[in-house]
Structure formats: structure tokens, C-alpha cells
Design a protein around this motif. Structure first.
Motif, PDB file in Angstrom:
ATOM      1  N   UNK A 103       0.817  -1.217   0.000  1.00 25.03           N
ATOM      2  CA  UNK A 103       0.000   0.000   0.000  1.00 25.03           C
ATOM      3  C   UNK A 103       0.854   1.272   0.000  1.00 25.03           C
ATOM      4  N   UNK A 104       2.160   1.117   0.231  1.00 22.63           N
ATOM      5  CA  UNK A 104       3.026   2.291   0.145  1.00 22.63           C
ATOM      6  C   UNK A 104       3.794   2.628   1.405  1.00 22.63           C
ATOM      7  N   UNK A 105       3.703   1.769   2.439  1.00 22.43           N
ATOM      8  CA  UNK A 105       4.484   2.029   3.647  1.00 22.43           C
ATOM      9  C   UNK A 105       5.962   1.804   3.361  1.00 22.43           C
ATOM     10  N   UNK A 106       6.815   2.533   4.094  1.00 21.29           N
ATOM     11  CA  UNK A 106       8.256   2.323   3.961  1.00 21.29           C
ATOM     12  C   UNK A 106       8.806   1.480   5.103  1.00 21.29           C
ATOM     13  N   UNK A 107       8.239   1.620   6.287  1.00 20.11           N
ATOM     14  CA  UNK A 107       8.621   0.787   7.430  1.00 20.11           C
ATOM     15  C   UNK A 107       7.343   0.342   8.130  1.00 20.11           C
ATOM     16  N   UNK A 108       7.334  -0.906   8.598  1.00 16.09           N
ATOM     17  CA  UNK A 108       6.161  -1.419   9.318  1.00 16.09           C
ATOM     18  C   UNK A 108       6.634  -2.218  10.523  1.00 16.09           C
ATOM     19  N   UNK A 109       5.941  -2.087  11.641  1.00 18.48           N
ATOM     20  CA  UNK A 109       6.234  -2.878  12.827  1.00 18.48           C
ATOM     21  C   UNK A 109       4.977  -3.058  13.646  1.00 18.48           C
ATOM     22  N   UNK A 110       4.989  -4.099  14.499  1.00 15.47           N
ATOM     23  CA  UNK A 110       3.798  -4.407  15.291  1.00 15.47           C
ATOM     24  C   UNK A 110       4.156  -4.342  16.769  1.00 15.47           C
ATOM     25  N   UNK A 111       3.281  -3.731  17.547  1.00 10.33           N
ATOM     26  CA  UNK A 111       3.486  -3.688  18.999  1.00 10.33           C
ATOM     27  C   UNK A 111       2.148  -3.890  19.689  1.00 10.33           C
ATOM     28  N   UNK A 112       2.250  -4.116  21.000  1.00 17.59           N
ATOM     29  CA  UNK A 112       1.028  -4.240  21.794  1.00 17.59           C
ATOM     30  C   UNK A 112       0.512  -2.833  22.070  1.00 17.59           C
ATOM     31  N   UNK A 113      -0.794  -2.639  21.959  1.00 20.58           N
ATOM     32  CA  UNK A 113      -1.357  -1.304  22.206  1.00 20.58           C
ATOM     33  C   UNK A 113      -1.486  -1.088  23.708  1.00 20.58           C
ATOM     34  N   UNK A 114      -0.665  -0.197  24.233  1.00 22.14           N
ATOM     35  CA  UNK A 114      -0.684   0.082  25.672  1.00 22.14           C
ATOM     36  C   UNK A 114      -1.700   1.183  25.965  1.00 22.14           C
ATOM     37  N   UNK A 115      -2.569   0.988  26.958  1.00 19.34           N
ATOM     38  CA  UNK A 115      -3.592   2.014  27.260  1.00 19.34           C
ATOM     39  C   UNK A 115      -2.986   3.368  27.601  1.00 19.34           C
ATOM     40  N   UNK A 116      -1.769   3.368  28.188  1.00 23.61           N
ATOM     41  CA  UNK A 116      -1.176   4.656  28.596  1.00 23.61           C
ATOM     42  C   UNK A 116      -0.787   5.516  27.412  1.00 23.61           C
ATOM     43  N   UNK A 117      -0.755   4.923  26.214  1.00 28.16           N
ATOM     44  CA  UNK A 117      -0.408   5.707  25.026  1.00 28.16           C
ATOM     45  C   UNK A 117      -1.638   6.034  24.173  1.00 28.16           C
ATOM     46  N   UNK A 136     -14.682  11.727  25.272  1.00 28.28           N
ATOM     47  CA  UNK A 136     -13.722  10.721  25.747  1.00 28.28           C
ATOM     48  C   UNK A 136     -13.434   9.671  24.672  1.00 28.28           C
ATOM     49  N   UNK A 137     -12.214   9.181  24.670  1.00 29.61           N
ATOM     50  CA  UNK A 137     -11.790   8.174  23.685  1.00 29.61           C
ATOM     51  C   UNK A 137     -11.845   6.799  24.337  1.00 29.61           C
ATOM     52  N   UNK A 138     -12.502   5.880  23.683  1.00 29.51           N
ATOM     53  CA  UNK A 138     -12.527   4.490  24.149  1.00 29.51           C
ATOM     54  C   UNK A 138     -12.010   3.614  23.025  1.00 29.51           C
ATOM     55  N   UNK A 139     -10.793   3.172  23.166  1.00 29.80           N
ATOM     56  CA  UNK A 139     -10.166   2.316  22.159  1.00 29.80           C
ATOM     57  C   UNK A 139      -9.731   1.034  22.855  1.00 29.80           C
ATOM     58  N   UNK A 140     -10.256  -0.078  22.418  1.00 32.95           N
ATOM     59  CA  UNK A 140     -10.011  -1.333  23.146  1.00 32.95           C
ATOM     60  C   UNK A 140      -9.193  -2.333  22.326  1.00 32.95           C
ATOM     61  N   UNK A 141      -8.611  -1.902  21.225  1.00 35.18           N
ATOM     62  CA  UNK A 141      -7.842  -2.846  20.407  1.00 35.18           C
ATOM     63  C   UNK A 141      -6.600  -3.340  21.147  1.00 35.18           C
ATOM     64  N   UNK A 142      -6.081  -4.479  20.687  1.00 37.31           N
ATOM     65  CA  UNK A 142      -4.955  -5.114  21.378  1.00 37.31           C
ATOM     66  C   UNK A 142      -3.612  -4.817  20.724  1.00 37.31           C
ATOM     67  N   UNK A 143      -3.617  -4.577  19.422  1.00 41.26           N
ATOM     68  CA  UNK A 143      -2.346  -4.446  18.705  1.00 41.26           C
ATOM     69  C   UNK A 143      -2.286  -3.114  17.945  1.00 41.26           C
ATOM     70  N   UNK A 144      -1.060  -2.672  17.742  1.00 39.93           N
ATOM     71  CA  UNK A 144      -0.842  -1.459  16.946  1.00 39.93           C
ATOM     72  C   UNK A 144       0.150  -1.776  15.837  1.00 39.93           C
ATOM     73  N   UNK A 145      -0.236  -1.479  14.606  1.00 50.20           N
ATOM     74  CA  UNK A 145       0.667  -1.634  13.465  1.00 50.20           C
ATOM     75  C   UNK A 145       1.200  -0.244  13.138  1.00 50.20           C
ATOM     76  N   UNK A 146       2.478  -0.027  13.427  1.00 48.00           N
ATOM     77  CA  UNK A 146       3.082   1.280  13.177  1.00 48.00           C
ATOM     78  C   UNK A 146       3.634   1.335  11.767  1.00 48.00           C
TER      79      UNK A 146
END
Lengths: 389, 199
Positions: A103-117, A136-146
């Protein structure tokens, strides 16, 4: 006592206490628009900008002329109810990364989505006109693809000018495309996913990218990667699709930034600290004074509306050549090499590097004879003859 | 994801349909030299990562219908044809050529919208015509602009890249000249200050 955010061989953050979540309304942009940084700043944040590209990417008067405005609502959507179950996190992560690159990304990585961020409340510049400011923001996903998108160094090095400002805007639009497409793809696979990009975000991109191994945090408060240095922009997709996590990486950036301080020397607003890292919201890091930074961004709208001097002057901002790759490896392992490389960087590029560029109808640096002549309605395509040499 | 199906909210191009048009900046930029304007837009098109761009005069037969032409109000005088290759592989993801084409069309739609937005912000009317909006025969514009030719089955073939390309167009009333060929690809070699001083 320091502790690591996650298990691994490298600790990306020095945690000194409970990390408090950030309210997006407390970011410098949000405070400036509300007038908390002064009446002059508030006015300049709302006034028309002379550059047409700036008006196209970050609209203040005609929002319909910005693709960001139209892509605001594209970050989320319905999930496909008829989808195969994907239980292998390793295969899923590999596939998602390949698709992101496609899709056009140059770098990709996966991390756990921490609530503090995750931000506590909405406060982005587009949240005002969209009418959800402060919700208020309510986001409950588990993973983040950066996802990172590299920038054109020739244009980035023209900071501060509208050449660099336009380059930054373009990369953010491209990130909006990549993150939106990837989130839609994951939803079509049958898993919830949400894109987070410049104008519609619920998370802090930098800590996610660092934990995903895209790079390390530098003194200039940006993520510095091995491939692009600080010359990149970030976006994120959060999801519940099971993914294998990447590990944070150590590039020796912390040690290098300890000795360097070139970004702090080149910061026109003195927003970057020369001193050691300090504790901020539970994390020990170099702090960036966002209000001072934004003050310089809006100090001379005839010639720029943003600044990237700290990225331009960073020794990691170099072409991906063999000599730079050798330098990166040396700097990672040896304190002596770091000192020598810093000296070489000062000699070759200068302590305050200025790169001559001509692009998009502008010339950088701006010749003294043209100062004060440009205004909205003046011609960015054909500058006055005094500007051309 | 690329074609609106059961869940149109997951289709990217859907969000770009209202982005084709917008208000024009009332403060018009002074741009008296059509050739300089055209060269500038060619440079911009290259920066926006199109593979080729060209400008041609807009003719009535480019519109799909008389209604579409009437909707345009007779304002646009020129058409900027944008072309992008569809087969440039950027990862090892297993994708079909059709999927690659849809992806390239989506990217080009975004580029066309950005270019039209930019021209409107300069103070000239402009409209993007992309995959999600079928008012203009973009292939006919590209042929007239000299980017390629039509084959007997009715498929556009680029002179430079062959048949695996996608197209979009921006129509505008900005003063331009007919300009064919690839956009500017020149990159100035920028030397660091230290090396420059030694020369």
C-alpha cells in the motif's frame, strides 16, 4: 527504579512512575487554537497562509479543498461478518506487513497497544469543526501496526520553508492513504481495525513505533530509524487481529544524542533541551517545548508555517549510502566512533547546515532581497525577478 | 475494499468522490505566464508521484455526456492527464494484476484530488476526474495529450509503459499551454556546505 515496559533485550523507555494518559486538548496545537498560548498565536493559527500547498493540506478557510477533511471519517467502518478465522499470529503479522508495504508504507512494525499511550479525549484540529472536541476516547484494540513513510531529503533539508512544509503534508496524506487502506483491509478480513493519522488519531504514534522496533527516540523528540533517520512521518493502525509482536531496537541513538545536541543548537525557538533527559508523565526522556516550537512555526507566515530544523540538522539524516551504513554500525557500538563521526559531520555538513534548494516554485534559502514581499495572492510559481539569481 | 460492495464504508475511493470539487480561493494568484504555470504543474505532478503527466486543450467530445459538460459550466479550458503504472511491485504480497491496478487507481485518484485542490487554492477553478467519478473520458484526454493510444478492443496503451497503466484527469481554467511528455524528473545534486566550500 527503572523498569522496562515489556520483556525484551532492550528497554526503549526509562519508566520512573505511573504513566499518565495525555489529553489531546493539552497538545500545543489544541492549546494554540483555543488561545491558551496567547491571542497573537490564536490569530495566526486561524489566519490565511500565503502558501497554496499549506492551505491544501491544512485548511483554515476552505476545508473542502483538503483531502484530509474528506478522509476524516474513513478511519473506521463495519467489520466483515463472514471471514475466515486467522489464528497464526506469525503468518498474520508477515502478511499484514507485506500488504502495508504494498500500500506504500516504507517501514512497518507491530506492537502491543498500551492504554497509557491512548489519548483520554479528542482534541485534534479537525475535532473542533467535526464537533467531537473533548469527547472521551474508548479504544479497546490489542495491537498497533506502526507505519512510517520516508521523506524526500532534498525538500526536508529546505527547512524552514514552504518546500519542507509541503513535503511533510504530502507524506502525511500518503500515510492517511496507507493506514486507511490497511485498516479497511483488516476489517474485510473480519477483524476490527481503525486507522490513526494526522487529523484523526486516538493514540500517540511515537511510543507505538518505538515499541514496534521502527526506531529510537532522539533528543529532538522524534523517532529516529536506521533507514530514514528522523526523516520520516508516522501513522498507526490499531486492531484485534492476532499479530506477532516486534521487539524494540537499539541503534545507539540515546548515546549519540547525549554527545551531539546538534538539533538543540539549530532549534530557532530553543524548544529542544541541551541538558540530560528529564521525567515527563512517568517517562524519562528529552522534552520538547511544544509551545515554543509552535511559536516559531507561526513567527513568519510569509515564508514558513512549520519548521523541521531539528530533523534537517540531525546527523542521522543522511542518504542511505555505504558510508552512512558503516557510520551507523560504528556509532552503535563505540563511544570513540560517535565522537569522531560527530566531528566529521560538523566538518563536512557544518554545525548549522544550510542546503540550497529550489522546488515547487520556491527557493531556499530565501535571498535577502525578497524578504517581506510575498503575501497571499503573490505568485509562488513565478517569484519576483529579484528572487531568482 | 476497492470496489463498493456490501460495506461501502470500507471503500477508500468513496471518500474521494466529494473531494473532486470545492470552493475556489477568491484571492487569485498572479500567474500570467501559461508556460511557467504548466512547467510548475508538471513538477508538482512528478512530486505527487505520478509516472507521467501532460496537458491538453479540453474538447467537448471528452465529456461522457452533454449533461456532464453543462455541469462543468464551460469553465475548464485545459485538461491535465495523469498516468501511473499499475505493476510496480513494492512488496512480496501475493496480489493479482487487477488488485494492483485498483490500488494504483486509488493512489492516482488521491493525487488528482490533491492537484485540483491545489489549483483551486491558487485561485483557479479545477476539478478532479478519477476512478470514482465518471464524467470525463480520461483515456481520450490521455490520447489527446500524447501519452498513448487506444487499441482496437478499446484499451489505453501508454507509449512508455504499455497497457498496465491507470489514468486520471484534472480539468482547470488556469492559463496553461499544451505540454506533452513526462514531468520533470531532474533532481538537483545538493552538496553539503563543507564539500561545497572546497570547490
Amino acid at each position: 527504579m527503572m523498569r522496562s515496559l515489556r520483556r525484551g533485550t532492550y528497554q526503549p523507555f526509562d519508566i520512573e512512575g505511573p504513566i499518565t494518559r495525555l489529553d489531546e486538548r493539552d497538545t500545543a496545537f489544541s492549546k494554540a487554537i483555543k488561545g491558551h498560548l496567547g491571542a497573537v498565536m490564536k490569530k495566526r493559527m486561524r489566519d490565511p497562509v500565503p502558501d497554496a500547498w499549506w492551505r491544501t493540506f491544512y485548511p483554515r478557510q476552505r476545508r473542502e479543498n483538503s483531502v484530509f477533511w474528506h478522509l476524516f471519517d474513513a478511519v473506521d467502518g463495519p467489520v466483515n461478518p463472514e471471514a475466515p478465522e486467522l489464528h497464526d499470529p506469525v503468518a498474520n503479522a508477515r502478511h499484514i506487513k507485506e500488504v502495508a508495504l504494498l500500500f506504500g508504507a516504507d517501514l512497518v512494525g507491530v506492537s502491543e497497544l498500551k492504554p497509557e499511550f491512548i489519548y483520554t479525549n479528542y482534541g485534534n484540529i479537525f475535532d473542533y469543526p467535526k464537533g467531537r472536541l473533548g469527547e472521551p476516547i474508548t479504544l479497546t484494540h490489542s495491537y498497533a501496526v506502526s507505519i512510517a513513510k520516508g521523506m524526500d531529503r532534498d525538500k526536508l533539508n529546505a527547512s524552514p520553508s514552504y518546500i519542507e512544509n509541503a513535503e511533510t503534508g504530502l507524506r502525511y496524506v500518503q500515510l492517511a492513504l496507507v493506514t486507511t487502506l490497511l485498516a479497511a483491509y483488516i476489517r474485510e478480513l473480519g477483524y476490527p481495525a481503525k486507522a490513526h493519522h494526522l487529523v484523526n488519531e486516538e493514540i500517540l504514534h511515537q511510543p507505538m513505533a518505538i515499541m514496534a522496533g521502527l526506531g529510537e527516540l532522539g533528543r529532538n523528540d522524534t523517532v529516529i530509524s536506521e533507514r530514514y533517520g528522523p526523516a520520516m512521518r508516522l501513522g498507526t493502525v490499531t486492531t484485534d487481529l492476532p499479530l506477532e509482536l516486534d521487539q524494540p531496537v537499539s541503534l545507539g541513538v540515546r548515546e549519540f544524542c547525549d554527545q551531539c545536541g546538534k538539533c538543540a543548537d539549530n532549534c530557532p525557538s530553543r524548544a529542544i533541551s541541551h541538558g540530560p533527559p528529564k521525567e515527563s508523565r512517568g517517562i524519562r526522556k528529552w522534552n520538547l517545548r511544544g509551545d515554543r516550537c509552535l511559536n516559531f512555526w507561526n513567527s513568519n507566515p510569509q515564508f514558513w508555517s512549520a519548521c523541521a530544523n531539528c530533523l534537517k540538522s540531525c546527523p542521522y539524516n543522511k542518504p542511505w549510502k555505504w558510508w552512512h551504513r558503516i557510520s551507523l554500525k560504528s556509532a552503535k557500538h563505540s563511544a570513540v566512533a560517535r565522537r569522531v563521526l560527530l566531528w566529521i559531520d560538523d566538518v563536512v555538513y557544518g554545525r548549522n547546515p544550510i542546503y540550497e534548494t529550489e522546488a515547487l516554485g520556491y527557493q531556499y534559502p530565501v535571498p535577502p532581497s525578497s524578504k517581506g514581499k510575498r503575501a497571499e495572492g503573490s505568485n509562488p510559481i513565478l517569484p519576483a525577478p529579484t528572487i531568482r539569481r | 475494499m476497492f470496489e463498493p460492495g456490501a460495506r461501502p464504508e470500507n471503500t477508500f475511493v468513496r471518500y474521494l468522490i466529494p473531494a473532486t470539487e470545492g470552493p475556489v480561493n477568491p484571492v487569485v494568484t498572479e500567474a500570467p505566464d501559461p508556460r511557467a504555470n504548466s512547467e510548475h504543474l508538471m513538477e508538482v505532478a512528478a512530486w505527487l508521484e505520478t509516472d507521467q503527466a501532460a496537458i491538453t486543450d479540453l474538447r467537448s467530445d471528452f465529456w461522457v455526456s452533454a449533461t456532464a459538460e453543462e455541469d462543468a459550466g464551460g469553465l475548464p479550458a485545459h485538461a491535465i492527464a495523469l498516468l501511473k503504472q499499475t505493476t510496480r511491485r513494492r512488496s512480496r504480497a501475493a496480489v493479482t494484476s487487477a488488485q494492483q491496478e485498483q490500488l494504483a487507481r486509488t493512489e492516482l485518484a488521491l493525487v488528482a484530488c490533491m492537484l485540483a485542490n491545489y489549483i483551486r487554492e491558487l485561485g483557479f477553478p479545477a476539478r478532479a476526474h478519477h476512478v470514482g467519478d465518471g464524467r470525463l473520458l480520461v483515456a481520450a484526454v490521455a490520447v489527446a495529450a500524447g501519452l498513448g493510444a487506444m487499441t482496437a478492443p478499446g484499451r489505453f496503451v501508454s507509449h512508455r509503459y504499455g497497457p498496465e497503466v491507470c489514468l486520471a484527469t484534472v480539468t482547470t481554467a488556469m492559463p496553461l499551454v499544451v505540454m506533452q511528455g513526462s514531468p520533470h524528473r531532474r533532481r538537483r545534486r545538493i552538496l553539503p556546505p563543507g564539500l561545497r566550500a572546497r570547490r
